[in-house]
Structures are given as structure tokens and as C-alpha cells.
Design an enzyme around this catalytic site. Sequence first.
Site, PDB file in Angstrom:
ATOM      1  N   ARG A 131       0.823  -1.225   0.000  1.00 52.38           N
ATOM      2  CA  ARG A 131       0.000   0.000   0.000  1.00 52.38           C
ATOM      3  C   ARG A 131       0.851   1.266   0.000  1.00 52.38           C
ATOM      4  O   ARG A 131       0.493   2.259   0.648  1.00 52.38           O
ATOM      5  CB  ARG A 131      -0.961   0.018   1.187  1.00 52.38           C
ATOM      6  CG  ARG A 131      -2.034  -1.061   1.145  1.00 52.38           C
ATOM      7  CD  ARG A 131      -3.193  -0.601   0.258  1.00 52.38           C
ATOM      8  NE  ARG A 131      -4.241  -1.604   0.225  1.00 52.38           N
ATOM      9  CZ  ARG A 131      -5.384  -1.510   0.902  1.00 52.38           C
ATOM     10  NH1 ARG A 131      -5.615  -0.471   1.666  1.00 52.38           N
ATOM     11  NH2 ARG A 131      -6.277  -2.458   0.787  1.00 52.38           N
ATOM     12  N   ARG A 151      -3.333   6.653   1.332  1.00 55.60           N
ATOM     13  CA  ARG A 151      -3.820   7.836   2.049  1.00 55.60           C
ATOM     14  C   ARG A 151      -2.820   8.477   2.998  1.00 55.60           C
ATOM     15  O   ARG A 151      -3.021   9.619   3.402  1.00 55.60           O
ATOM     16  CB  ARG A 151      -5.090   7.473   2.830  1.00 55.60           C
ATOM     17  CG  ARG A 151      -6.314   7.458   1.949  1.00 55.60           C
ATOM     18  CD  ARG A 151      -7.468   6.801   2.667  1.00 55.60           C
ATOM     19  NE  ARG A 151      -7.128   5.426   2.973  1.00 55.60           N
ATOM     20  CZ  ARG A 151      -7.934   4.560   3.573  1.00 55.60           C
ATOM     21  NH1 ARG A 151      -9.114   4.938   3.976  1.00 55.60           N
ATOM     22  NH2 ARG A 151      -7.546   3.325   3.783  1.00 55.60           N
ATOM     23  N   ARG A 164      -6.617  11.751  -5.459  1.00 57.20           N
ATOM     24  CA  ARG A 164      -7.900  11.076  -5.292  1.00 57.20           C
ATOM     25  C   ARG A 164      -9.043  12.096  -5.276  1.00 57.20           C
ATOM     26  O   ARG A 164     -10.115  11.841  -5.827  1.00 57.20           O
ATOM     27  CB  ARG A 164      -7.937  10.238  -4.026  1.00 57.20           C
ATOM     28  CG  ARG A 164      -9.111   9.270  -4.070  1.00 57.20           C
ATOM     29  CD  ARG A 164      -9.271   8.491  -2.816  1.00 57.20           C
ATOM     30  NE  ARG A 164      -9.678   9.339  -1.704  1.00 57.20           N
ATOM     31  CZ  ARG A 164     -10.204   8.892  -0.584  1.00 57.20           C
ATOM     32  NH1 ARG A 164     -10.375   7.591  -0.429  1.00 57.20           N
ATOM     33  NH2 ARG A 164     -10.541   9.711   0.370  1.00 57.20           N
ATOM     34  N   ASP A 211      -6.923  -2.442  -7.372  1.00 54.49           N
ATOM     35  CA  ASP A 211      -7.494  -3.105  -6.203  1.00 54.49           C
ATOM     36  C   ASP A 211      -7.768  -4.558  -6.555  1.00 54.49           C
ATOM     37  O   ASP A 211      -7.931  -4.899  -7.729  1.00 54.49           O
ATOM     38  CB  ASP A 211      -8.785  -2.416  -5.759  1.00 54.49           C
ATOM     39  CG  ASP A 211      -9.108  -2.762  -4.311  1.00 54.49           C
ATOM     40  OD1 ASP A 211      -8.534  -2.130  -3.410  1.00 54.49           O
ATOM     41  OD2 ASP A 211      -9.883  -3.696  -4.095  1.00 54.49           O
ATOM     42  N   TYR A 215     -15.391 -11.350  -0.386  1.00 57.05           N
ATOM     43  CA  TYR A 215     -16.108 -10.106  -0.710  1.00 57.05           C
ATOM     44  C   TYR A 215     -17.332 -10.391  -1.578  1.00 57.05           C
ATOM     45  O   TYR A 215     -18.394  -9.788  -1.388  1.00 57.05           O
ATOM     46  CB  TYR A 215     -15.171  -9.103  -1.400  1.00 57.05           C
ATOM     47  CG  TYR A 215     -14.114  -8.577  -0.448  1.00 57.05           C
ATOM     48  CD1 TYR A 215     -14.397  -7.522   0.418  1.00 57.05           C
ATOM     49  CD2 TYR A 215     -12.847  -9.152  -0.375  1.00 57.05           C
ATOM     50  CE1 TYR A 215     -13.447  -7.047   1.316  1.00 57.05           C
ATOM     51  CE2 TYR A 215     -11.889  -8.691   0.524  1.00 57.05           C
ATOM     52  CZ  TYR A 215     -12.203  -7.637   1.373  1.00 57.05           C
ATOM     53  OH  TYR A 215     -11.267  -7.178   2.265  1.00 57.05           O
TER      54      TYR A 215
HETATM   55  O1  CP3 Z   1       0.068  -1.532  -2.522  1.00 58.92           O
HETATM   56  C1  CP3 Z   1      -0.269  -0.596  -3.281  1.00 58.92           C
HETATM   57  O2  CP3 Z   1       0.184   0.563  -3.151  1.00 58.92           O
HETATM   58  C2  CP3 Z   1      -1.194  -0.897  -4.463  1.00 58.92           C
HETATM   59  C3  CP3 Z   1      -2.541  -0.639  -4.245  1.00 58.92           C
HETATM   60  C4  CP3 Z   1      -3.497  -1.607  -3.579  1.00 58.92           C
HETATM   61  C5  CP3 Z   1      -4.766  -1.163  -3.129  1.00 58.92           C
HETATM   62  N1  CP3 Z   1      -5.492  -2.237  -2.730  1.00 58.92           N
HETATM   63  C6  CP3 Z   1      -5.234   0.232  -3.152  1.00 58.92           C
HETATM   64  C7  CP3 Z   1      -6.292   0.631  -2.225  1.00 58.92           C
HETATM   65  C8  CP3 Z   1      -3.450  -2.980  -3.356  1.00 58.92           C
HETATM   66  C9  CP3 Z   1      -2.311  -3.952  -3.605  1.00 58.92           C
HETATM   67  C10 CP3 Z   1      -4.715  -3.374  -2.824  1.00 58.92           C
HETATM   68  C11 CP3 Z   1      -5.091  -4.754  -2.511  1.00 58.92           C
HETATM   69  C12 CP3 Z   1      -6.275  -5.004  -1.674  1.00 58.92           C
HETATM   70  N2  CP3 Z   1      -7.497  -4.397  -1.740  1.00 58.92           N
HETATM   71  C13 CP3 Z   1      -6.355  -6.026  -0.720  1.00 58.92           C
HETATM   72  C14 CP3 Z   1      -5.269  -7.020  -0.421  1.00 58.92           C
HETATM   73  C15 CP3 Z   1      -4.147  -6.419   0.310  1.00 58.92           C
HETATM   74  C16 CP3 Z   1      -4.476  -6.078   1.709  1.00 58.92           C
HETATM   75  O3  CP3 Z   1      -4.311  -4.926   2.077  1.00 58.92           O
HETATM   76  O4  CP3 Z   1      -4.839  -7.019   2.441  1.00 58.92           O
HETATM   77  C17 CP3 Z   1      -7.653  -6.005  -0.161  1.00 58.92           C
HETATM   78  C18 CP3 Z   1      -8.208  -6.907   0.917  1.00 58.92           C
HETATM   79  C19 CP3 Z   1      -8.366  -4.970  -0.830  1.00 58.92           C
HETATM   80  C20 CP3 Z   1      -9.791  -4.597  -0.647  1.00 58.92           C
HETATM   81  C21 CP3 Z   1      -9.934  -3.212  -0.180  1.00 58.92           C
HETATM   82  N3  CP3 Z   1      -9.630  -2.101  -0.914  1.00 58.92           N
HETATM   83  C22 CP3 Z   1     -10.387  -2.798   1.087  1.00 58.92           C
HETATM   84  C23 CP3 Z   1     -10.807  -3.717   2.211  1.00 58.92           C
HETATM   85  C24 CP3 Z   1     -10.362  -1.393   1.080  1.00 58.92           C
HETATM   86  C25 CP3 Z   1     -10.858  -0.473   2.166  1.00 58.92           C
HETATM   87  C26 CP3 Z   1      -9.927  -0.416   3.303  1.00 58.92           C
HETATM   88  C27 CP3 Z   1      -8.897   0.664   3.088  1.00 58.92           C
HETATM   89  O5  CP3 Z   1      -7.711   0.409   3.294  1.00 58.92           O
HETATM   90  O6  CP3 Z   1      -9.345   1.769   2.755  1.00 58.92           O
HETATM   91  C28 CP3 Z   1      -9.846  -0.982  -0.157  1.00 58.92           C
HETATM   92  C29 CP3 Z   1      -9.593   0.406  -0.612  1.00 58.92           C
HETATM   93  C30 CP3 Z   1      -8.222   0.735  -1.103  1.00 58.92           C
HETATM   94  N4  CP3 Z   1      -7.458  -0.031  -1.953  1.00 58.92           N
HETATM   95  C31 CP3 Z   1      -7.529   1.940  -0.844  1.00 58.92           C
HETATM   96  C32 CP3 Z   1      -6.321   1.874  -1.540  1.00 58.92           C
HETATM   97  C33 CP3 Z   1      -5.248   2.936  -1.625  1.00 58.92           C
HETATM   98  C34 CP3 Z   1      -8.043   3.078   0.002  1.00 58.92           C
HETATM   99  C35 CP3 Z   1      -9.026   3.818  -0.825  1.00 58.92           C
HETATM  100  C36 CP3 Z   1      -9.033   5.269  -0.491  1.00 58.92           C
HETATM  101  O7  CP3 Z   1      -9.759   5.623   0.443  1.00 58.92           O
HETATM  102  O8  CP3 Z   1      -8.317   6.034  -1.171  1.00 58.92           O
END
Ligand code: CP3
Length: 358
Positions: free
Chosen positions: A31, A35, A44, A81, A158
Site C-alpha cells: 500500500r 492515504r 484522489r 485493487d 467479498y
Molecule cells: O500496494 C499498493 O500501493 C497498491 C494498491 C493496492 C490497493 N489495494 C489500493 C487501495 C493494493 C495492492 C490493494 C489490494 C487489496 N485491496 C487487498 C489485499 C491487500 C491487503 O491490504 O490485504 C484487499 C483486501 C483490498 C480490498 C480493499 N480495498 C479494502 C478492504 C479497502 C478499504 C480499506 C482501506 O484500506 O481503505 C480498499 C480500498 C483501497 N485499496 C484503498 C487503496 C489505496 C483506500 C481507498 C481510499 O480511500 O483512497
Amino acid sequence: MSQHGPELRNDLLLRALCSQPTPRTPLWMMRQAGRYLPEYRATRARAGSFLNLCMNPELACEVTLQPLARFRLDAAILFSDILTIPHAMNLGLEFEAGEGPTLARPVRTAADVRNLPVPHPETELKYVLDAVSLIRRELAGSVPLIGFAGSPWTVATYCVEGGGSKTFARIKSMLYGEPELLHLLLAKLTRATIDYLSAQVEAGAQALMVFDTWGGALTPSAYREFSLRYLSEIAAGVRREAGGRRVPLVLFTKGAGPLLSELARAGGDAVGVDWTTDLGDARRMAGPGIAVQGNLDPSVLYAPPAAIRAEVERVLASFGHGHGHVFNLGHGIHPDVPPEHALAMVEAVHELSPRYHD
Ligand code: CP3
């Protein structure tokens, strides 16, 4: 020049993932584009929503590169994602601010599973492939680009729950009550994931990672049957070479614990390790020829720089001397971490890791 641009100048990540020697330990952060970075929040806001950001290749490329402009990282990871596949399956994905993902049309019945389409990456997920090629062009050979997907089990949680879950009530009811139905869903997701990851490699991804965030919620036997089996199918089916070079594959099950030794035998080049396993134990469980990636507790980054440096040293020392380690967090960076603390971690790895290599 390869098909996607100049040769790589920094290939430490690819070498370490293939258990080859490197002069220091390469690193990136799960990640890393997110944020905790004000520039991410600004982009964003311009995109209007997280999903718009994912679906706009120029903006996805912009945020992918942001952490590389700040920190000496050894890889970029595609900004996207794991829920792009359910989105392409038309399950009605939404990200409500501060809420996490929801799916308006969850998969609950045999008819739902049977009617689920397997998306064609070249059409329904073209925006991701366009982002991959654009990022490769913009990286211009500086560091490799990691492509990724979720594991079939994690994505299925999911799809069936309709969003995040604490108890996994619905999918576990399916797992114990209608296991054949769940297998049908997992087989479709596996097919979709193999096609999707292979298309990312075709578009320019130089390493791959599969995120099995929820595999640790399963019993050992259910993990083998409902998650690990499909991770092995992905490892066997996905494209693992591009431009004459191996495209290493990292398999990450959060909470794998002692099952890490089985995950290491699933066919990947490397395993991701969370902070609940000692990295020396992980190295022994992986065995020779399988690299390990991890595993600083992301909460260490709340501490001041001196404490961060000490914990980085502890992780490097627990892996010990030799190759086959990619430094990373044990899971994604928290959104409220100060960027200067991430910088302290990156600099500590650069300074402290050479002595663990010949
Ligand atoms: O690593 C990176 O920089 C690449 C980007 C990336 C995102 N999601 C961006 C994201 C990666 C590799 C993921 C994978 C992902 N997404 C996973 C597996 C990895 C992990 O963290 O376990 C999972 C379970 C998801 C599903 C998901 N996406 C959730 C549960 C959420 C909400 C929780 C959160 O952290 O906000 C997201 C949103 C998400 N995916 C954000 C980002 C940057 C946040 C969105 C935002 O508010 O800008």
C-alpha cells in the site's frame, strides 16, 4: 530496448525474489501509494472517488509513481485493487468514504454462481492493462513494476459477504454447507485471475503478487482445500516469463503461520510473511530456493525514527545473512502514519542491509 522500454537499471527486487545474490536487501511497501501521502489524497480528490482513480490510467499511473518520488524504493506496484475482478463480473462494487468496499449484487445462490461471467481482461479490465503499460513507460527502466490480484478465496469472501466481514458468516456457511458451490465459485475466480495476471504480464508487469488477505481465517484443512489449492492452480497457470526474463510470483497469505511451509511449496518464487511469524522461522519454512518478503509490523511506523531503525535491524537480523529476502511491511501501511516515518524505514534498510550480503 525490450518491448516495454529500456532495460532495467535496478533489478534487485527481481533477483532477490528469484533467490539470487544482491549487494543489499531490496524493499517496497505494501500500500505504498495511499492515504498516508498528502499527494495521494490530492489526486484522489481530483479523481472524485477511489474507483475513478483506479479506472483512469493517467491518474493511476500518477499515484503509482508518487511514493517512488519520495523514497528510495526498489519497485513500483500497480495502483489498483483486488476487487477489479468482481467489478468486472458486474457485482456492483462501490467504495463508500471511510466504509470499505461493498458489492450491491453479492453471490449467494447456485444460480448466482452459475450465471457469473468470467471477465475478458482485454475488454472489461482494459483500463488496468492500459495503466500497466503507461506505468512501464513512465518508469523508463528505473525499477520493476509489480502486478497483482487477490486470491480466489479472499476475493470470494467479498463476493459472497457483499463487503468486508469479521465472522465470514455467509461464506463459511457455504464452505461447510455447500462446499461444491463454493468450489465452483473459486474455480471461476481462479480462471479469471490467471487470465488477468497473465494479461498484466503481457502489458508489462515484471513481477506478480497474489494477496490472500483472509486465508488466515480458515482452519488448516479448509485453508488447504479452499485457498492453497487455488493458489497452486494460479502458480501453475499464470504467465511467468516476459522479454526473456522470469516474472517472479509472490504468494502472500496473511496469518499463514506454520502453514507457510505448505504455501512455499505451492509453486511461487517467494512467500509474503506477516509480522506474527519470525522471519528466521519463515526462511526455514520456505526452504532453499524460495524467497521471503516481509515483515515489519506496520504499527512500528507509529514510533519515532530511532525505534523504527531498531525494528528494521531486528527484521534484517532475524532473516540473517544471505540472499532471498525482500524487505516489506507485514501488511499495508496505515493511513495515519507520518510519511517521514516511512522514510526512516527506507533509509534504515539501505544503510543496515549491506552487511547481510557478501
Ligand atoms: O500496494 C499498493 O500501493 C497498491 C494498491 C493496492 C490497493 N489495494 C489500493 C487501495 C493494493 C495492492 C490493494 C489490494 C487489496 N485491496 C487487498 C489485499 C491487500 C491487503 O491490504 O490485504 C484487499 C483486501 C483490498 C480490498 C480493499 N480495498 C479494502 C478492504 C479497502 C478499504 C480499506 C482501506 O484500506 O481503505 C480498499 C480500498 C483501497 N485499496 C484503498 C487503496 C489505496 C483506500 C481507498 C481510499 O480511500 O483512497
